[in-house]
Design a protein around this motif. Structure first.
Motif, PDB file in Angstrom:
ATOM      1  N   LYS A 507      -4.142   7.453  10.282  1.00  0.00           N
ATOM      2  CA  LYS A 507      -3.894   8.503  11.376  1.00  0.00           C
ATOM      3  C   LYS A 507      -2.687   9.609  10.674  1.00  0.00           C
ATOM      4  N   GLU A 508      -1.801   9.065  10.062  1.00  0.00           N
ATOM      5  CA  GLU A 508      -0.447   9.985   9.568  1.00  0.00           C
ATOM      6  C   GLU A 508      -0.606  10.651   8.309  1.00  0.00           C
ATOM      7  N   GLU A 509      -1.039  11.617   7.981  1.00  0.00           N
ATOM      8  CA  GLU A 509      -1.363  12.120   6.479  1.00  0.00           C
ATOM      9  C   GLU A 509       0.107  12.683   6.175  1.00  0.00           C
ATOM     10  N   ILE A 510       0.525  12.388   5.026  1.00  0.00           N
ATOM     11  CA  ILE A 510       1.654  12.754   4.518  1.00  0.00           C
ATOM     12  C   ILE A 510       1.708  13.538   3.377  1.00  0.00           C
ATOM     13  N   GLY A 511       0.618  13.646   2.681  1.00  0.00           N
ATOM     14  CA  GLY A 511       0.466  14.271   1.395  1.00  0.00           C
ATOM     15  C   GLY A 511      -1.040  14.391   1.043  1.00  0.00           C
ATOM     16  N   LYS A 520       0.747   7.272   6.010  1.00  0.00           N
ATOM     17  CA  LYS A 520       2.027   6.591   6.173  1.00  0.00           C
ATOM     18  C   LYS A 520       1.510   5.312   6.791  1.00  0.00           C
ATOM     19  N   GLY A 521       1.992   4.147   6.343  1.00  0.00           N
ATOM     20  CA  GLY A 521       1.513   3.077   6.958  1.00  0.00           C
ATOM     21  C   GLY A 521       2.800   2.158   7.027  1.00  0.00           C
ATOM     22  N   THR A 522       2.612   0.872   7.721  1.00  0.00           N
ATOM     23  CA  THR A 522       3.686  -0.014   7.859  1.00  0.00           C
ATOM     24  C   THR A 522       2.884  -1.492   7.758  1.00  0.00           C
ATOM     25  N   LEU A 523       3.756  -2.404   7.518  1.00  0.00           N
ATOM     26  CA  LEU A 523       3.322  -3.792   7.510  1.00  0.00           C
ATOM     27  C   LEU A 523       4.395  -4.567   8.050  1.00  0.00           C
ATOM     28  N   HIS A 524       4.169  -5.756   8.575  1.00  0.00           N
ATOM     29  CA  HIS A 524       4.871  -6.860   9.148  1.00  0.00           C
ATOM     30  C   HIS A 524       5.588  -6.168  10.265  1.00  0.00           C
ATOM     31  N   CYS A 525       4.727  -5.614  11.413  1.00  0.00           N
ATOM     32  CA  CYS A 525       5.274  -5.233  12.419  1.00  0.00           C
ATOM     33  C   CYS A 525       6.348  -4.054  12.480  1.00  0.00           C
ATOM     34  N   GLY A 526       5.921  -3.283  11.304  1.00  0.00           N
ATOM     35  CA  GLY A 526       6.744  -1.870  11.181  1.00  0.00           C
ATOM     36  C   GLY A 526       8.108  -2.505  10.429  1.00  0.00           C
ATOM     37  N   LYS A 533      -2.671   5.509  -0.455  1.00  0.00           N
ATOM     38  CA  LYS A 533      -3.414   6.641  -1.304  1.00  0.00           C
ATOM     39  C   LYS A 533      -4.565   6.338  -1.184  1.00  0.00           C
ATOM     40  N   LYS A 534      -5.680   7.135  -0.375  1.00  0.00           N
ATOM     41  CA  LYS A 534      -7.118   6.962  -0.754  1.00  0.00           C
ATOM     42  C   LYS A 534      -7.524   7.747  -1.564  1.00  0.00           C
ATOM     43  N   LEU A 535      -8.010   7.153  -2.868  1.00  0.00           N
ATOM     44  CA  LEU A 535      -8.496   7.836  -3.969  1.00  0.00           C
ATOM     45  C   LEU A 535      -9.821   8.444  -3.543  1.00  0.00           C
ATOM     46  N   GLU A 536     -10.010   9.628  -4.177  1.00  0.00           N
ATOM     47  CA  GLU A 536     -11.460  10.419  -3.795  1.00  0.00           C
ATOM     48  C   GLU A 536     -11.753  11.075  -5.176  1.00  0.00           C
ATOM     49  N   LYS A 537     -13.122  10.976  -5.274  1.00  0.00           N
ATOM     50  CA  LYS A 537     -13.808  11.477  -6.540  1.00  0.00           C
ATOM     51  C   LYS A 537     -13.520  10.885  -7.738  1.00  0.00           C
ATOM     52  N   VAL A 538     -13.363   9.660  -7.862  1.00  0.00           N
ATOM     53  CA  VAL A 538     -12.698   8.619  -8.785  1.00  0.00           C
ATOM     54  C   VAL A 538     -14.078   8.222  -9.749  1.00  0.00           C
ATOM     55  N   ASP A 569      -9.973  -2.461  -3.653  1.00  0.00           N
ATOM     56  CA  ASP A 569     -11.108  -2.068  -4.432  1.00  0.00           C
ATOM     57  C   ASP A 569     -12.368  -2.774  -3.566  1.00  0.00           C
ATOM     58  N   GLU A 570     -12.365  -2.752  -2.236  1.00  0.00           N
ATOM     59  CA  GLU A 570     -13.532  -3.164  -1.611  1.00  0.00           C
ATOM     60  C   GLU A 570     -14.668  -2.236  -1.468  1.00  0.00           C
ATOM     61  N   GLY A 571     -15.703  -2.786  -1.990  1.00  0.00           N
ATOM     62  CA  GLY A 571     -16.986  -2.123  -1.881  1.00  0.00           C
ATOM     63  C   GLY A 571     -16.872  -0.596  -2.762  1.00  0.00           C
ATOM     64  N   THR A 572     -17.003   0.479  -2.026  1.00  0.00           N
ATOM     65  CA  THR A 572     -16.597   1.817  -2.753  1.00  0.00           C
ATOM     66  C   THR A 572     -15.355   2.322  -2.284  1.00  0.00           C
ATOM     67  N   ASN A 573     -14.481   1.680  -1.765  1.00  0.00           N
ATOM     68  CA  ASN A 573     -13.193   1.947  -1.225  1.00  0.00           C
ATOM     69  C   ASN A 573     -12.213   1.607  -2.343  1.00  0.00           C
ATOM     70  N   ARG A 574     -11.502   2.669  -2.864  1.00  0.00           N
ATOM     71  CA  ARG A 574     -10.454   2.561  -3.725  1.00  0.00           C
ATOM     72  C   ARG A 574      -9.054   3.099  -3.258  1.00  0.00           C
ATOM     73  N   LEU A 575      -8.192   2.542  -2.821  1.00  0.00           N
ATOM     74  CA  LEU A 575      -6.908   2.754  -2.250  1.00  0.00           C
ATOM     75  C   LEU A 575      -5.549   1.934  -3.082  1.00  0.00           C
ATOM     76  N   LEU A 576      -4.843   2.781  -3.065  1.00  0.00           N
ATOM     77  CA  LEU A 576      -3.203   2.407  -4.004  1.00  0.00           C
ATOM     78  C   LEU A 576      -2.250   2.254  -2.722  1.00  0.00           C
ATOM     79  N   VAL A 577      -1.349   1.329  -2.694  1.00  0.00           N
ATOM     80  CA  VAL A 577      -0.261   1.178  -1.960  1.00  0.00           C
ATOM     81  C   VAL A 577       1.051   1.191  -2.596  1.00  0.00           C
ATOM     82  N   TYR A 578       1.814   2.157  -2.258  1.00  0.00           N
ATOM     83  CA  TYR A 578       3.082   2.554  -3.099  1.00  0.00           C
ATOM     84  C   TYR A 578       3.989   2.437  -2.260  1.00  0.00           C
ATOM     85  N   GLU A 579       5.338   2.071  -2.771  1.00  0.00           N
ATOM     86  CA  GLU A 579       6.505   2.230  -1.990  1.00  0.00           C
ATOM     87  C   GLU A 579       6.742   3.658  -1.318  1.00  0.00           C
ATOM     88  N   TYR A 580       7.290   3.665  -0.067  1.00  0.00           N
ATOM     89  CA  TYR A 580       7.328   4.896   0.762  1.00  0.00           C
ATOM     90  C   TYR A 580       8.617   5.880   0.129  1.00  0.00           C
TER      91      TYR A 580
END
Length: 785
Positions: A507-511, A520-526, A533-538, A569-580
């Protein structure tokens, strides 16, 4: 024992600068209940001369406890590690001196002692001595525990390695847990180097002092650089003295490559020198155990590559030196009557340092040697050389290239009942591999294939339902984990469902950048904020290749790199999780119209970025060329520390989807000239981009400003003209230290030289930024030497 200790005390009196410290236990006293924390001052206890420190140092994703030689604030050498095979601790750990000794206190645990006191006396104080020895004393100032009695991979001047003791190498330059080699001071008087994964027999040794039979000698290193074996009136010198007027610090360390080296450190010049190596080899593959069981060692330009046998895969794809295992197994038994069960695979130009189990056979050809092993139930492999055949059994060890030898490996045919081992990375082939097969029975093959098909069909349903159960249980477990535990396991795999929930449906795009969109995302109840990062055109890489790349990036750990916490790396989805990174990008900071950071802050940010790139180029386990250094890829954390993002991702971007030019990685304005010349790209491309970013930070403007005056549109040309005209004050929007401005501009102009060879390395850039070294006059932009 008594004579050895007396000799140590004699050495301590001989040189006060490097005293052992038992005679001066009151120096730098640390009283009971004094404590250290990894991230709160003090993080360490220093020796009186400031050369050594004991405390917490960063390692992996946490902190370890040890002693290091302090050469400079940015250059230290770990010489001792506590509990080296325990995982690094978190930032909440506390190290406390108690009457039981040094106690490590951890959250959610009872804590543990990292010192075992040698007497029944209680500890009363401790000291970090000028010799590099950390001691604990009782109330009478008697030493009851010391690090010199418990060495890891290093001994210092004044330290002794007693008979029966050993040094064990570290696993890597950034991981000080126990590694692959050990140096044993044997009780027979022989000092010997062995691989750890060996029975320590004479055939396993790759170097020895040859002093066996001289009694229970001990290994000594004195403050002149003498390394020798000694007992009573028996002395065997391993080196000569090396001190000639200059006060030096000496250490002897068993390196991660299995070489035992004597070093000297000149702390005034901040330099170190290797004085002697044991053994002295030109080919690192001469060190037995460099590659694990069932793998062989090859080298090029001093770099080691470990290769698996045909039919074998790496035990650990992230540590290829750990050895290999069969990729196909079968039930035990002898199959001489079954022509299609086994066959021989041929590996050229590799020899193994292992004894045959029987007498050598005289044969007339290589093929005969292979057949002799094939028809012998006990034979796993055979070596052919000079018309002689030697039969071997697994595991094979100490393999290396040898042009005169052929190796035959007995393998199991999968179509005849062999079972594949769970997927591993395939081993690259360094030598031509051919096979010598027996005649196969078509009927047996057909029956076997039918049986296997039935088994596979039956197991498929079981595996499907079991996988679904495990996946659901895995997600539930991770949701219930404490936030702090995420820091201990990185990078970890996430499911696409987890990340979609964490980002509230992205929902919340930050870059947004060349590689994709960041949410932007949260884990463990915020409780934990993340950047996803949703990788595109990889590039359409396989699952194994993508995971390998992510783990390579995840093993990087530096305060000026944005940390990768996980991936999907589930199916065609490639996402990376970074520190905020809460304070946005460097571009937001220096290009905003309503203000800019002060001069000191800008200088600090420049140095932060330089240190991060230097780590990527020269210090991390897998060296990385970023390919897109720009202010948008420099992020600012809560403390306004600059951190580099998107490193290691350039090769995932499809060539047809680059930002500006087909086949070019990067962003216009920051691209080095060689990108347009169809030549090999090196780390010097990043140096050029860094130079442009440095000038942007100094001037608080973009590299191209169309609204600027004509001679100032291109930042690089404008900076050089102002530099040559002595008008640097035009570049900055505020009052600054002109000497420092001149130095930074010179560094920026050298980094942006058109010829890659004229640009400095990032190591030299950091040195120029940190010190007052003289910097020569840079060539003008576009100059070619």
């Amino acid at each position: 024992m008594a004579s050895a200790i007396s000799y140590i005390l004699f050495l301590s009196i001989f040189s006060s600068a490097f005293a052992l410290g038992k005679a001066q236990p009151r120096q730098s006293n640390i009283s009971l209940d004094t404590s250290l924390r990894p991230t709160a001052n003090p993080t360490s206890w220093q020796s009186p001369n400031g050369r050594f420190a004991f405390g917490f140092y960063p390692e992996g994703t946490g902190f370890s406890i040890g002693i290091w030689l302090v050469a400079s604030p940015e250059n230290s050498t770990v010489i001792w590690t506590a509990d080296r095979d325990e995982p690094p601790v978190t930032k909440d750990a506390v190290l406390k001196l108690t009457n039981e000794g040094l106690k490590l206190l951890l959250q959610h645990s009872e804590g543990r002692l990292i010192s075992n006191l040698s007497t029944g006396n209680d500890a009363s104080s401790a000291s970090m001595l000028d010799s590099g020895n950390f001691v604990i004393c009782d109330s009478n100032f008697n030493v009851i525990w010391e690090t010199f009695d418990n060495p890891t991979d290093t001994i210092m001047a004044g330290q002794v390695l007693l008979a029966g003791s050993e040094l064990v190498s570290s696993l890597s330059g950034t991981n000080h847990s126990s590694g692959n080699f050990h140096l044993i001071m044997q009780k027979d008087g022989n000092l010997v180097l062995y691989p750890v994964a060996s029975p320590d027999t004479p055939g396993d040794a790759y170097w020895a002092s040859g002093t066996n039979g001289d009694g229970s000698l001990s290994l000594y290193l004195d403050d002149k650089g003498w390394l020798y074996l000694h007992l009573g009136n028996v002395t065997s010198n391993l080196t000569s003295g090396y001190r000639y007027g200059t006060p030096l610090v000496y250490r002897a360390t068993l390196g991660v490559d299995g070489i035992f080296r004597l070093y000297s450190h000149d702390l005034e010049l901040n330099t170190q020198q290797v004085l002697k190596e044991f053994p002295e080899v030109t080919d690192p593959c001469e060190v037995q155990g460099t590659c694990g069981l069932n793998s062989y060692c090859t080298s090029a330009n001093g770099q080691v590559v470990c290769m698996c046998l045909p039919g074998f895969d790496y035990l650990d794809t992230n540590r290829t030196s750990s050895g290999c295992r069969r990729n196909i197994t079968t039930a035990a038994g002898c199959y001489l009557g079954n022509d299609n069960m086994t066959y021989m695979s041929t590996l050229e130009s590799v020899i193994w340092m292992v004894d045959p189990y029987g007498a050598p056979l005289s044969v007339t050809s290589k093929e005969d040697c292979g057949e002799e092993c094939l028809k012998d139930c006990n034979c796993d492999a055979a070596l052919f050389s000079d018309n002689t055949c030697r039969k071997l059994v697994f595991p094979l060890r100490y393999g290396k290239t040898d042009d005169s030898t052929t190796t035959f490996i007995k393998l199991v045919n999968i179509s005849a009942g062999g079972t594949p081992v769970s997927s591993q990375a395939e081993s690259p082939a360094a030598a031509p591999v051919t096979t010598i097969r027996r005649k196969f029975s078509a009927k047996i093959l057909t029956v076997s294939a039918a049986i296997i098909a039935c088994i596979i069909s039956s197991l498929a349903a079981l595996i499907f339902f079991f996988h679904r159960y495990r996946a659901g249980r895995y997600r539930r477990l991770w949701r219930n984990k404490e936030p702090a535990l995420v820091d201990e396991i990185a990078p970890r795999p996430f499911s696409y469902h987890e990340l979609r929930e964490a980002t509230d449906g992205f929902k919340e795009e930050i870059g947004k950048g060349a590689f994709g969109t960041v949410f932007k995302g949260t884990l463990h109840c915020g409780q934990r904020i993340l950047a996803v990062k949703k990788l595109e055109k990889v590039v359409d890489e396989g699952e194994r290749e993508f995971r390998t790349e992510m783990r390579t990036i995840g093993r990087t750990h530096h305060k000026n790199l944005v940390r990768l916490l996980g991936f999907c790396d589930e199916g065609t989805n490639r996402l990376l999780v970074y520190e905020y990174m809460s304070n946005g990008s460097l571009a937001d900071l220096i290009f905003k119209a309503d203000g800019h950071p002060g001069w000191d802050e800008r200088v600090r940010i420049v140095l932060d970025i330089a240190r991060g790139i230097h780590y990527l180029h020269e210090e991390c386990e897998t060296r990385i060329i970023h390919c897109d250094i720009k202010p948008q890829n420099i992020l600012m954390d809560d403390n306004w520390t600059a951190k580099i993002s998107d490193f290691g991702l350039a090769k995932l971007l499809m060539p047809s989807e680059t930002r500006t030019f087909t086949g070019i990685r990067g962003t216009r304005g920051y691209l080095a000239p060689e990108w347009h010349k169809n030549v090999a790209i090196t780390v010097k491309a990043d140096v050029y981009s860094f130079g442009i970013v440095l000038l942007e930070i100094v001037c608080c403007r973009k590299n191209m400003e169309l609204k600027a005056e004509e001679d100032a549109i291109i930042l690089l040309d404008w900076v050089h003209n102002c530099f040559m005209d002595g008008e640097l004050e035009k570049l900055v929007p505020d009052e600054v230290d002109m000497t420092e401005l001149n130095r930074l501009v010179k560094v920026g102009l050298w980094c942006t030289q058109s010829e890659p060879g004229s640009r400095p390395s990032m190591k030299n850039v950091v040195t120029m930024l940190e010190t007052n070294v003289d910097i020569s006059l840079p060539h003008p932009p576009g100059f070619s030497s």
